[in-house]
Design a protein around this motif. Structure first.
Motif, PDB file in Angstrom:
ATOM      1  N   ALA A  13     -85.646  73.423 130.214  1.00 32.35           N
ATOM      2  CA  ALA A  13     -84.996  73.519 128.897  1.00 32.35           C
ATOM      3  C   ALA A  13     -85.163  74.901 128.292  1.00 32.35           C
ATOM      4  CB  ALA A  13     -85.562  72.454 127.954  1.00 32.35           C
ATOM      5  N   GLU A  14     -86.273  75.561 128.603  1.00 32.51           N
ATOM      6  CA  GLU A  14     -86.552  76.873 128.022  1.00 32.51           C
ATOM      7  C   GLU A  14     -85.775  77.997 128.701  1.00 32.51           C
ATOM      8  OE1 GLU A  14     -88.336  78.009 125.565  1.00 32.51           O
ATOM      9  OE2 GLU A  14     -89.407  76.228 124.871  1.00 32.51           O
ATOM     10  N   VAL A  15     -85.640  77.952 130.032  1.00 31.87           N
ATOM     11  CA  VAL A  15     -85.172  79.137 130.752  1.00 31.87           C
ATOM     12  C   VAL A  15     -83.823  78.989 131.440  1.00 31.87           C
ATOM     13  CG1 VAL A  15     -87.586  79.741 131.180  1.00 31.87           C
ATOM     14  CG2 VAL A  15     -86.285  78.613 132.976  1.00 31.87           C
ATOM     15  N   ALA A  16     -83.353  77.768 131.695  1.00 34.62           N
ATOM     16  CA  ALA A  16     -82.174  77.591 132.546  1.00 34.62           C
ATOM     17  C   ALA A  16     -80.866  77.887 131.830  1.00 34.62           C
ATOM     18  CB  ALA A  16     -82.135  76.172 133.101  1.00 34.62           C
ATOM     19  N   ASP A  17     -79.919  78.424 132.578  1.00 31.96           N
ATOM     20  CA  ASP A  17     -78.521  78.450 132.162  1.00 31.96           C
ATOM     21  C   ASP A  17     -77.766  77.307 132.847  1.00 31.96           C
ATOM     22  OD1 ASP A  17     -78.372  80.980 130.544  1.00 31.96           O
ATOM     23  OD2 ASP A  17     -79.119  81.825 132.418  1.00 31.96           O
ATOM     24  N   GLU A  18     -78.048  77.142 134.152  1.00 32.74           N
ATOM     25  CA  GLU A  18     -77.459  76.065 134.943  1.00 32.74           C
ATOM     26  C   GLU A  18     -78.586  75.263 135.595  1.00 32.74           C
ATOM     27  OE1 GLU A  18     -74.116  75.409 135.270  1.00 32.74           O
ATOM     28  OE2 GLU A  18     -73.685  77.026 133.828  1.00 32.74           O
ATOM     29  N   VAL A  19     -78.291  73.992 135.885  1.00 35.27           N
ATOM     30  CA  VAL A  19     -79.276  73.105 136.498  1.00 35.27           C
ATOM     31  C   VAL A  19     -78.637  72.388 137.675  1.00 35.27           C
ATOM     32  CG1 VAL A  19     -80.839  71.146 136.146  1.00 35.27           C
ATOM     33  CG2 VAL A  19     -80.412  72.750 134.267  1.00 35.27           C
ATOM     34  N   ALA A  20     -79.379  72.297 138.789  1.00 35.98           N
ATOM     35  CA  ALA A  20     -78.981  71.466 139.924  1.00 35.98           C
ATOM     36  C   ALA A  20     -80.111  70.484 140.187  1.00 35.98           C
ATOM     37  CB  ALA A  20     -78.711  72.323 141.158  1.00 35.98           C
ATOM     38  N   VAL A  21     -79.814  69.187 140.105  1.00 37.82           N
ATOM     39  CA  VAL A  21     -80.804  68.148 140.358  1.00 37.82           C
ATOM     40  C   VAL A  21     -80.656  67.702 141.808  1.00 37.82           C
ATOM     41  CG1 VAL A  21     -81.690  65.885 139.662  1.00 37.82           C
ATOM     42  CG2 VAL A  21     -80.653  67.405 137.955  1.00 37.82           C
ATOM     43  N   MET A  22     -81.722  67.832 142.595  1.00 41.26           N
ATOM     44  CA  MET A  22     -81.680  67.455 144.003  1.00 41.26           C
ATOM     45  C   MET A  22     -82.491  66.186 144.243  1.00 41.26           C
ATOM     46  SD  MET A  22     -81.824  70.940 146.332  1.00 41.26           S
ATOM     47  CE  MET A  22     -81.519  69.989 147.832  1.00 41.26           C
ATOM     48  N   TYR A  23     -81.947  65.348 145.127  1.00 43.39           N
ATOM     49  CA  TYR A  23     -82.685  64.162 145.555  1.00 43.39           C
ATOM     50  C   TYR A  23     -82.419  63.920 147.035  1.00 43.39           C
ATOM     51  CZ  TYR A  23     -84.610  59.541 146.049  1.00 43.39           C
ATOM     52  OH  TYR A  23     -85.373  58.490 146.487  1.00 43.39           O
ATOM     53  N   ALA A  24     -83.476  63.829 147.827  1.00 48.95           N
ATOM     54  CA  ALA A  24     -83.383  63.526 149.256  1.00 48.95           C
ATOM     55  C   ALA A  24     -82.385  64.437 149.963  1.00 48.95           C
ATOM     56  CB  ALA A  24     -83.018  62.064 149.464  1.00 48.95           C
ATOM     57  N   GLY A  25     -82.434  65.724 149.621  1.00 48.61           N
ATOM     58  CA  GLY A  25     -81.623  66.712 150.323  1.00 48.61           C
ATOM     59  C   GLY A  25     -80.245  66.942 149.769  1.00 48.61           C
ATOM     60  N   ARG A  26     -79.836  66.191 148.766  1.00 51.02           N
ATOM     61  CA  ARG A  26     -78.494  66.337 148.194  1.00 51.02           C
ATOM     62  C   ARG A  26     -78.562  66.716 146.723  1.00 51.02           C
ATOM     63  NH1 ARG A  26     -75.790  60.808 150.737  1.00 51.02           N
ATOM     64  NH2 ARG A  26     -75.461  61.625 152.846  1.00 51.02           N
TER      65      ARG A  26
ATOM     66  N   VAL B 125     -77.484  65.788 143.363  1.00 54.49           N
ATOM     67  CA  VAL B 125     -76.937  64.560 142.785  1.00 54.49           C
ATOM     68  C   VAL B 125     -76.315  64.810 141.412  1.00 54.49           C
ATOM     69  CG1 VAL B 125     -78.456  63.053 144.092  1.00 54.49           C
ATOM     70  CG2 VAL B 125     -79.189  63.888 141.839  1.00 54.49           C
ATOM     71  N   GLU B 126     -76.664  65.934 140.786  1.00 56.90           N
ATOM     72  CA  GLU B 126     -76.032  66.283 139.512  1.00 56.90           C
ATOM     73  C   GLU B 126     -76.190  67.776 139.271  1.00 56.90           C
ATOM     74  OE1 GLU B 126     -75.653  64.711 134.892  1.00 56.90           O
ATOM     75  OE2 GLU B 126     -77.147  63.815 136.222  1.00 56.90           O
ATOM     76  N   SER B 127     -75.186  68.383 138.697  1.00 54.95           N
ATOM     77  CA  SER B 127     -75.253  69.811 138.379  1.00 54.95           C
ATOM     78  C   SER B 127     -74.396  70.092 137.161  1.00 54.95           C
ATOM     79  CB  SER B 127     -74.790  70.656 139.568  1.00 54.95           C
ATOM     80  OG  SER B 127     -73.425  70.406 139.858  1.00 54.95           O
ATOM     81  N   GLY B 128     -74.772  71.137 136.438  1.00 52.89           N
ATOM     82  CA  GLY B 128     -74.027  71.526 135.252  1.00 52.89           C
ATOM     83  C   GLY B 128     -74.845  72.467 134.398  1.00 52.89           C
ATOM     84  N   SER B 129     -74.328  72.786 133.228  1.00 57.67           N
ATOM     85  CA  SER B 129     -75.062  73.637 132.306  1.00 57.67           C
ATOM     86  C   SER B 129     -76.296  72.903 131.812  1.00 57.67           C
ATOM     87  CB  SER B 129     -74.182  74.033 131.114  1.00 57.67           C
ATOM     88  OG  SER B 129     -73.934  72.892 130.297  1.00 57.67           O
TER      89      SER B 129
ATOM     90  N   VAL C  68     -67.520  65.134 136.013  1.00 59.47           N
ATOM     91  CA  VAL C  68     -67.673  64.367 134.785  1.00 59.47           C
ATOM     92  C   VAL C  68     -66.911  65.062 133.666  1.00 59.47           C
ATOM     93  CG1 VAL C  68     -69.312  63.434 133.123  1.00 59.47           C
ATOM     94  CG2 VAL C  68     -69.922  63.539 135.557  1.00 59.47           C
ATOM     95  N   THR C  69     -67.203  66.346 133.506  1.00 60.87           N
ATOM     96  CA  THR C  69     -66.440  67.231 132.635  1.00 60.87           C
ATOM     97  C   THR C  69     -66.328  68.548 133.386  1.00 60.87           C
ATOM     98  OG1 THR C  69     -68.454  67.988 131.513  1.00 60.87           O
ATOM     99  CG2 THR C  69     -67.260  66.149 130.494  1.00 60.87           C
ATOM    100  N   SER C  70     -65.665  69.512 132.812  1.00 64.92           N
ATOM    101  CA  SER C  70     -65.530  70.807 133.470  1.00 64.92           C
ATOM    102  C   SER C  70     -66.910  71.431 133.706  1.00 64.92           C
ATOM    103  CB  SER C  70     -64.678  71.746 132.619  1.00 64.92           C
ATOM    104  OG  SER C  70     -64.585  73.019 133.220  1.00 64.92           O
ATOM    105  N   GLY C  71     -67.251  71.684 134.972  1.00 69.20           N
ATOM    106  CA  GLY C  71     -68.532  72.293 135.302  1.00 69.20           C
ATOM    107  C   GLY C  71     -69.703  71.343 135.365  1.00 69.20           C
ATOM    108  N   HIS C  72     -69.475  70.067 135.134  1.00 73.09           N
ATOM    109  CA  HIS C  72     -70.539  69.059 135.165  1.00 73.09           C
ATOM    110  C   HIS C  72     -70.169  68.014 136.209  1.00 73.09           C
ATOM    111  CE1 HIS C  72     -73.173  65.963 132.765  1.00 73.09           C
ATOM    112  NE2 HIS C  72     -73.625  66.188 133.981  1.00 73.09           N
ATOM    113  N   GLN C  73     -70.998  67.907 137.264  1.00 70.51           N
ATOM    114  CA  GLN C  73     -70.717  66.997 138.367  1.00 70.51           C
ATOM    115  C   GLN C  73     -71.882  66.045 138.600  1.00 70.51           C
ATOM    116  OE1 GLN C  73     -69.981  70.072 141.395  1.00 70.51           O
ATOM    117  NE2 GLN C  73     -67.838  69.413 141.448  1.00 70.51           N
TER     118      GLN C  73
END
Length: 351
Positions: free
Chosen positions: A241-254, A256-260, A330-335
């Motif tokens: 929350a403090e440093v990120a511009d973008e986030v990619a959440v990984m689970y079991a090698g994939r 699973v969610e990405s976005g601002s 989900v929305t533009s830039g959010h998957q």
């Protein structure tokens, strides 16, 4: 802990008219990595894609065993081959495919245009050489300077990372320093050649809480001063929350969610992301027990055929166990990679 005020401030700062996106500094496309001996068709990193703009920070989040570090090591050319093998995908850094470079070309990029900070500095620093020797060696490898000039640059870097008595520390060995100081040395070494991309793999894991905050603050300050891009691998959502511009959440090698960072924190769309959010303590009065995600990340030999999170997901149905969900917008830039995404359209099914 998540700093909600920081998120609101970042939203205000970024509430400007959109501009055409420049070519990203780094673009990873459909990266899949397999280890020898893994079951057929099971990749430890599976079809991972993301991009990173110049001067921005991407945080890759997930539990241990999700493939975060393997992804980072592959970008640095540090995965041992065998047993690791890149079975598909490309990674374009400054327009060049990193996986298409020769080993000599990769060595010219690594430590120069790209750099990495590891979790435990004691395993990354050579105990037989002084701190000054180790920093200077990397400088001389990539710059046409004398040993004296390299040592002067090493001294400058120790000052930049705010190590006390830097002239004395140049001649010290790693075991003569505290964990926090060793991590500052690793940061100095990584940034000595002014890289365009810094990969920080859980750089504060082995440190106590107070030192963790100091190291994160230091990295942020140095990033702002240099304008470099950063991939930060972490499991600490407060840091994200403090440093990120973008986030990619990984689970079991994939992924699973990405976005601002704003989209991920304000509107998480994957059950795994929601579970991670629910497990974070808040500053306010506790209303009950913290949420937990039952089970653990499956090993390669037990990887589910469908959604890899299905055995731990409270919303999973028969389809989830047999059919891998696609990554949907989900929305533009959010998957999100979930059959229920966007959750607002399936509220009755998941609540």
């Amino acid at each position: 802990m998540i700093n909600e005020a920081a998120l609101r401030s970042r939203e205000t700062d970024q509430a400007v008219a959109p501009r055409p996106s420049p070519e990203p500094l780094l673009r990873v496309e459909n990266l899949s990595i397999r280890f020898d001996g893994a079951p057929k068709g099971v990749n430890v990193v599976d079809d991972v894609s993301f991009s990173l703009a110049k001067g921005k920070t991407l945080c890759i989040v997930g539990e241990s065993g999700c493939g975060k570090s393997v992804t980072a090591l592959s970008l640095m050319g540090l995965l041992p081959t065998p047993p690791a093998r890149i079975v598909q995908g490309a990674a374009y850094f400054e327009g060049k495919d990193l996986f298409g470079l020769t080993e000599r070309e990769r060595a010219d990029v690594r430590g120069n245009r790209t750099a990495m900070i590891f979790q435990e500095p004691m395993t990354s620093l050579n105990p037989a050489f002084t701190v000054g020797d180790q920093i200077a060696e990397g400088i001389m490898r990539h710059r046409k300077v004398s040993k004296a000039e390299a040592w002067e640059r090493a001294l400058e870097m120790l000052r930049r990372v705010r190590i006390p008595a830097p002239e004395k520390r140049l001649k010290a060995y790693p075991h003569e320093m505290s964990g926090g100081m060793r991590q500052r040395v690793m940061i100095a070494m990584a940034l000595a050649n002014d890289p365009q991309l810094l990969i920080a793999d859980e750089p504060t894991t082995a440190l106590d809480v107070t030192i963790q905050a100091q190291i994160i603050s230091l990295i942020r300050r140095l990033q702002e001063e240099s304008g470099m891009s950063m991939i930060l691998i972490t499991h600490d959502l407060g840091v994200v929350a403090e440093v990120a511009d973008e986030v990619a959440v990984m689970y079991a090698g994939r992924v699973v969610e990405s976005g601002s960072v704003e989209a991920i924190f304000e509107d998480p769309q994957h059950p795994y992301t929601i579970g991670l959010m629910g497990s974070v303590p808040s500053l306010g009065r506790r209303q009950g027990r913290l949420a937990t995600i039952r089970g653990s990340v499956p090993p390669a030999e037990l990887m589910p055929k469908g959604c890899r999170f299905a055995p731990r997901c409270p919303f999973a149905e028969a389809r989830c166990a047999t059919e891998p969900p696609p990554l949907v917008d989900v929305t533009s830039g959010h998957q999100a990679r979930c059959w229920y995404a966007p959750l607002e359209q399936h509220r009755g099914a998941v609540l």
